[in-house]
Design a protein around this motif. Structure first.
Motif, PDB file in Angstrom:
ATOM      1  N   PRO A  95     -22.383 -36.955  27.568  1.00 44.81           N
ATOM      2  CA  PRO A  95     -21.304 -36.199  26.925  1.00 44.81           C
ATOM      3  C   PRO A  95     -21.807 -35.352  25.768  1.00 44.81           C
ATOM      4  N   MET A  96     -21.097 -34.258  25.507  1.00 44.82           N
ATOM      5  CA  MET A  96     -21.485 -33.363  24.418  1.00 44.82           C
ATOM      6  C   MET A  96     -21.321 -34.007  23.054  1.00 44.82           C
ATOM      7  N   ASP A  97     -20.640 -35.143  23.000  1.00 44.51           N
ATOM      8  CA  ASP A  97     -20.543 -35.862  21.735  1.00 44.51           C
ATOM      9  C   ASP A  97     -21.922 -36.253  21.227  1.00 44.51           C
ATOM     10  N   TYR A  98     -22.873 -36.423  22.160  1.00 42.76           N
ATOM     11  CA  TYR A  98     -24.260 -36.695  21.784  1.00 42.76           C
ATOM     12  C   TYR A  98     -24.808 -35.578  20.902  1.00 42.76           C
ATOM     13  N   VAL A  99     -24.367 -34.348  21.153  1.00 48.72           N
ATOM     14  CA  VAL A  99     -24.808 -33.197  20.367  1.00 48.72           C
ATOM     15  C   VAL A  99     -23.923 -33.008  19.140  1.00 48.72           C
ATOM     16  N   PHE A 100     -22.609 -33.023  19.344  1.00 50.87           N
ATOM     17  CA  PHE A 100     -21.682 -32.720  18.261  1.00 50.87           C
ATOM     18  C   PHE A 100     -21.746 -33.734  17.130  1.00 50.87           C
ATOM     19  N   SER A 101     -22.101 -34.991  17.446  1.00 50.28           N
ATOM     20  CA  SER A 101     -22.111 -36.032  16.420  1.00 50.28           C
ATOM     21  C   SER A 101     -23.157 -35.782  15.339  1.00 50.28           C
ATOM     22  N   GLU A 112     -15.587 -33.169  23.423  1.00 57.99           N
ATOM     23  CA  GLU A 112     -16.755 -34.034  23.253  1.00 57.99           C
ATOM     24  C   GLU A 112     -17.130 -34.779  24.524  1.00 57.99           C
ATOM     25  N   SER A 113     -16.155 -35.005  25.389  1.00 52.38           N
ATOM     26  CA  SER A 113     -16.434 -35.751  26.621  1.00 52.38           C
ATOM     27  C   SER A 113     -17.014 -34.876  27.731  1.00 52.38           C
ATOM     28  N   THR A 114     -17.076 -33.566  27.518  1.00 53.75           N
ATOM     29  CA  THR A 114     -17.677 -32.666  28.509  1.00 53.75           C
ATOM     30  C   THR A 114     -19.147 -33.024  28.696  1.00 53.75           C
ATOM     31  N   GLU A 115     -19.581 -33.134  29.947  1.00 51.49           N
ATOM     32  CA  GLU A 115     -20.929 -33.626  30.221  1.00 51.49           C
ATOM     33  C   GLU A 115     -21.905 -32.496  30.536  1.00 51.49           C
ATOM     34  N   LEU A 116     -23.142 -32.706  30.110  1.00 49.99           N
ATOM     35  CA  LEU A 116     -24.229 -31.749  30.307  1.00 49.99           C
ATOM     36  C   LEU A 116     -25.499 -32.526  30.593  1.00 49.99           C
ATOM     37  N   ASP A 117     -26.415 -31.909  31.334  1.00 52.98           N
ATOM     38  CA  ASP A 117     -27.687 -32.540  31.652  1.00 52.98           C
ATOM     39  C   ASP A 117     -28.413 -32.928  30.361  1.00 52.98           C
ATOM     40  N   LYS A 118     -28.966 -34.137  30.338  1.00 51.89           N
ATOM     41  CA  LYS A 118     -29.606 -34.645  29.125  1.00 51.89           C
ATOM     42  C   LYS A 118     -30.728 -33.735  28.646  1.00 51.89           C
ATOM     43  N   SER A 119     -31.501 -33.179  29.569  1.00 50.88           N
ATOM     44  CA  SER A 119     -32.600 -32.307  29.162  1.00 50.88           C
ATOM     45  C   SER A 119     -32.078 -31.081  28.423  1.00 50.88           C
ATOM     46  N   LEU A 120     -30.880 -30.617  28.786  1.00 53.93           N
ATOM     47  CA  LEU A 120     -30.305 -29.458  28.114  1.00 53.93           C
ATOM     48  C   LEU A 120     -29.708 -29.841  26.767  1.00 53.93           C
ATOM     49  N   THR A 121     -29.132 -31.040  26.669  1.00 50.44           N
ATOM     50  CA  THR A 121     -28.567 -31.448  25.380  1.00 50.44           C
ATOM     51  C   THR A 121     -29.654 -31.541  24.315  1.00 50.44           C
ATOM     52  N   GLU A 122     -30.842 -31.995  24.707  1.00 51.46           N
ATOM     53  CA  GLU A 122     -31.944 -32.063  23.747  1.00 51.46           C
ATOM     54  C   GLU A 122     -32.346 -30.663  23.285  1.00 51.46           C
ATOM     55  N   ARG A 123     -32.312 -29.698  24.181  1.00 53.98           N
ATOM     56  CA  ARG A 123     -32.793 -28.355  23.860  1.00 53.98           C
ATOM     57  C   ARG A 123     -31.736 -27.483  23.216  1.00 53.98           C
ATOM     58  N   THR A 129     -19.272 -17.420  18.606  1.00 51.50           N
ATOM     59  CA  THR A 129     -20.516 -17.309  19.367  1.00 51.50           C
ATOM     60  C   THR A 129     -20.378 -18.179  20.599  1.00 51.50           C
ATOM     61  N   ARG A 130     -20.530 -17.564  21.749  1.00 54.20           N
ATOM     62  CA  ARG A 130     -20.288 -18.242  23.024  1.00 54.20           C
ATOM     63  C   ARG A 130     -21.595 -18.406  23.780  1.00 54.20           C
ATOM     64  N   ILE A 131     -21.894 -19.639  24.158  1.00 49.48           N
ATOM     65  CA  ILE A 131     -23.108 -19.959  24.915  1.00 49.48           C
ATOM     66  C   ILE A 131     -22.695 -20.449  26.295  1.00 49.48           C
ATOM     67  N   VAL A 132     -23.260 -19.843  27.326  1.00 49.88           N
ATOM     68  CA  VAL A 132     -22.987 -20.249  28.707  1.00 49.88           C
ATOM     69  C   VAL A 132     -24.279 -20.803  29.297  1.00 49.88           C
ATOM     70  N   LEU A 133     -24.225 -22.059  29.752  1.00 49.25           N
ATOM     71  CA  LEU A 133     -25.405 -22.723  30.291  1.00 49.25           C
ATOM     72  C   LEU A 133     -25.087 -23.332  31.654  1.00 49.25           C
ATOM     73  N   PRO A 134     -26.093 -23.445  32.530  1.00 47.16           N
ATOM     74  CA  PRO A 134     -25.881 -24.213  33.769  1.00 47.16           C
ATOM     75  C   PRO A 134     -25.749 -25.688  33.429  1.00 47.16           C
ATOM     76  N   LEU A 135     -25.031 -26.439  34.257  1.00 48.67           N
ATOM     77  CA  LEU A 135     -24.842 -27.862  33.987  1.00 48.67           C
ATOM     78  C   LEU A 135     -26.143 -28.640  34.106  1.00 48.67           C
ATOM     79  N   THR A 136     -27.045 -28.177  34.948  1.00 53.34           N
ATOM     80  CA  THR A 136     -28.317 -28.864  35.145  1.00 53.34           C
ATOM     81  C   THR A 136     -29.362 -27.847  35.555  1.00 53.34           C
ATOM     82  N   LEU A 137     -30.613 -28.174  35.303  1.00 50.96           N
ATOM     83  CA  LEU A 137     -31.722 -27.306  35.691  1.00 50.96           C
ATOM     84  C   LEU A 137     -32.403 -27.797  36.969  1.00 50.96           C
TER      85      LEU A 137
END
Length: 718
Positions: free
Chosen positions: A364-370, A394-405, A537-545
């Motif tokens: 979840p994006m809460d990993y980033v937002f927190s 916050e519950s929206t999910e994203l690939d872990k590798s992308l959350t780190e970056r 500022t709007r960022i558009v990313l793929p859910l996974t790489l």
């Protein structure tokens, strides 16, 4: 027993406890602190102290011991909170993080920093409580033995025998549903904490009678790094008698209320809960009160490398399934209905397996937002601004590798909004705005992408100021540029409109890195701004790489993959819509918009391709905020492909982002739209230079009659 095997588990859980601690500290209201939040902070510190003592991390244990004492006085109402004290507690949490990192890296923690934070905490104890503080050297004598009255919270000691040594010094430790290896490890560890008097029971429920002076809470804090909290039960035995009443299995504990606004500390939630509510503690003959019922959804810790290996294997399975599909489709007639039915089932099951495995990497994006409440709080105080941080999705999910970056780009955007966007309180009230500015972080799914927005209600971007600064920096600008084009100027390297350089901004380093990092993740960034109302500022990313929805296109005999997220539409160009611009660039008019034409066969030098634009198919694609018309021979279809890193397996290829393996076993290149346009432009310039050189006159006498050729649509050849 080699405790080093459990270091990784301790470090991971301690990181989670410190993150929870920071969240609760930031949410505390100094005027009316929430008791549940105070209890959660105390539990986190106590759990870390217990684990640190077990693994011999003395500095970490001593620091948390002093910190824990202050927290206990706070939750008992003896220490009144102020903003300055909360700041000190946050600084202590940072110091615990630093010490944890030092032990993780095999180095010694900073001794000077340890002395300083201990003195700071002891000063609070002396000034606020009027007590003689402990010194750092005094705390060196503290170990897991917390049986002394001054080391145990008094309320807990008076009301809950589960938290203190019983009169006879006997504890009944029950291990539930543990395998032989973990059970033996725990019993061996218990033998180091006291004397194992007796062992009995079955594999499902194994009981150990332990004679020990160690606090039961500390025993569980040690054991929680091997077993989960619902697999451990500890209760005091009032008398060292081996009677049936005492040796019978402990009855199931009754349910107790669990705080809804804070997660329980790992491995010590039940004991700490009892300690924090002494008035409701059970009688000595009852089983451990507050013991949480076994969770319905248990979890295990798996390294990311193992997950990546599974994803790669599933990708290979999908490729093999595609090969089988293609082989079956080439078979004549329907002579094998069973085979066709089996292949259909295999395809469906393979897709379900792929989606299930990919979901394992989603966090979840809460990993980033927190991470941002602390940043906003500290930076707002430094800038003298009042900021309200709002997070959505916050519950929206994203690939872990992308959350780190994505953390670093988001951090820079947040700092920019706080420094450049939101005004000072006086300036806001002067224009009729509330003194407190609002910064919003949101995330939501949009098709196969995730949309992340950083929004502020500040002054917005200043178009004239940006144009003036861009002109001074030597950028090619004009007053006819659209707002969207002007806003993109702030991503130019070295660009900054800050009047002076500070430790927050002004050096012109960052926004270009933000854009480059987001593009490296296969995404793009957009800016929307309105004067006086704020900037988004709007960022558009793929859910996974790892998996890509792509459009297969054919040029000559070669197959290429276009990211489906970049494809807008396709059309058949007509001669009336093709225009040759200055510099011999070919443009395609699409609803009164002129798009650069990129001939894929020219950019990648594909043989036996269609050279006439009017006989090709123009695929309208988008890359880095711009749209292009990509000329291909044919559209094959849409498919989901497994992305393979080309640089890892081969080398970097201009215009190509990655590669994949098709159903027939051949390799198809996944195109990078923006880089492909740059490659095409470079090759066009080289071709024009070659034509110009070949047309240059042999003698000066004929130079006045020679002209460089003009390239038109009909001349579009490699």
């Amino acid at each position: 027993m080699d405790l080093s095997d459990f270091y990784a588990t301790f470090f991971e859980e301690a990181d989670e406890l410190l993150a929870d601690m920071e969240g609760h500290l930031l949410a505390l209201d100094p005027e009316a602190p929430d008791p549940e939040q105070l209890n959660a902070i105390f539990r986190a510190a106590h759990s870390i102290k217990g684990g640190a003592g077990t693994f011999g991390f003395d500095i970490l244990q001593r620091t948390t011991h002093i910190f824990e004492n202050l927290l206990d006085h706070t939750r008992q109402g003896e220490l009144a909170l102020r903003a300055e004290i909360i700041d000190t507690f946050l600084e202590t949490k940072d110091m615990l993080n630093d010490q944890l990192d030092a032990y993780r890296n095999g180095t010694a923690p900073d001794a000077e920093a340890y002395e300083r934070i201990c003195q700071t905490l002891q000063k609070i104890a002396e000034e606020e409580l009027g007590r003689q503080p402990e010194t750092a050297s005094d705390t060196a004598q503290q170990t897991l033995d917390t049986s002394a009255p001054d080391k145990v919270p008094q309320a807990a000691a008076d009301n809950d025998p589960c938290l203190t040594e019983s009169e006879a010094g006997l504890l009944l430790v029950t291990l539930v549903e543990l395998d032989d290896k973990d059970r033996d490890l725990l019993v061996e560890e218990l033998s180091q904490l006291g004397e194992v008097v007796e062992r009995r029971g079955s594999d499902q429920r194994h009981e150990v009678v332990l004679r020990s002076s160690v606090n039961a809470e500390d025993i569980e804090a040690v054991m929680c790094f091997i077993a989960s909290a619902d697999q451990i039960q500890i209760r005091a035995l009032a008398e060292p008698q081996n009677t049936p009443a005492e040796t019978s299995p402990a009855p199931e504990p009754g349910p107790t209320a669990t705080p809804t606004n804070s997660p329980p500390a790992i491995g010590t939630a039940t004991i700490a809960k009892a300690a924090s509510e002494p008035k409701t503690a059970a009688t000595p003959t009852s089983p451990r009160p507050g013991k949480a019922a076994p969770r319905e959804n248990s979890s295990i810790r798996v390294s990311v490398d193992k997950v990546d290996q599974i994803i790669n294997l599933v990708g290979e399975l999908i490729i093999t399934q595609s090969m089988l599909d293609q082989t079956v489709s080439e078979m004549e007639g329907n002579s094998h209905p069973g085979l066709l039915s089996g292949m259909s089932l295999l395809q469906r099951n393979a897709r379900d397996l792929q989606e299930a495995v990919m979901s394992v990497r989603m966090v979840p994006m809460d990993y980033v937002f927190s991470r941002f409440p602390r940043l906003v709080r500290d930076l707002a105080g430094k800038l003298g601004k009042q900021i309200e941080l709002v997070t959505e999705g916050e519950s929206t999910e994203l690939d872990k590798s992308l959350t780190e970056r994505i953390i670093d780009p988001l951090t820079h955007l947040v700092r920019n909004s706080l420094d450049h966007g939101i005004e000072l309180p006086d300036a806001r009230t002067a224009v009729g705005k509330p003194a407190t500015g609002r910064l919003t972080l949101s995330a939501q799914h949009q098709g196969g992408n995730i949309l992340i927005e950083v929004m502020d209600d500040g002054a917005g971007l200043n178009r004239e100021r940006i144009l003036a600064k861009a002109g001074e920096s030597g950028l090619n600008v004009s007053d006819a540029m659209s707002d969207e084009e002007v806003w993109q100027l702030i991503f130019a390297p070295g660009f900054s409109t800050a009047a002076e350089i500070s430790d927050v901004s002004g050096r012109g380093v960052g926004m270009d890195v933000v854009k480059r990092n987001i593009q490296a993740m296969g995404g793009h960034v957009e800016i929307l701004s309105r004067p006086g109302q704020g900037t988004t500022t709007r960022i558009v990313l793929p859910l996974t790489l790892a998996i890509l929805d792509g459009m297969s296109v054919k040029v000559g005999a070669e197959m290429f993959i276009l990211p489906l997220s970049a494809v807008i539409e396709s059309m058949q160009p007509t001669r009336q819509d093709l225009y040759t611009m200055a510099g011999d660039d070919l443009m395609l008019r699409v609803r009164e918009e002129y798009l650069p034409v990129v001939a894929l066969h020219e950019a990648l030098e594909v043989a036996n391709a269609c050279h006439q634009p009017t006989e090709s198919i123009a695929v309208i694609v988008q890359g880095e905020g711009r749209r292009y018309a990509l000329l291909v021979d044919d559209l094959v279809g849409q498919q989901q492909v497994v992305v393979k890193n080309l640089e890892t397996n081969y080398r970097r290829v201009p215009g190509v982002a990655a590669a994949t393996i098709l159903g027939d076993g051949s390799v198809a290149l996944i195109l990078d739209i923006a880089d492909l346009h740059r490659l095409h432009q470079r090759k066009r310039r080289d071709a024009c230079s070659a034509l110009t050189d070949s047309a240059r006159p042999l003698s000066p006498q004929s130079s006045h009659t020679t002209q460089a050729p003009t390239i038109t649509a009909e001349d579009m050849t490699p």
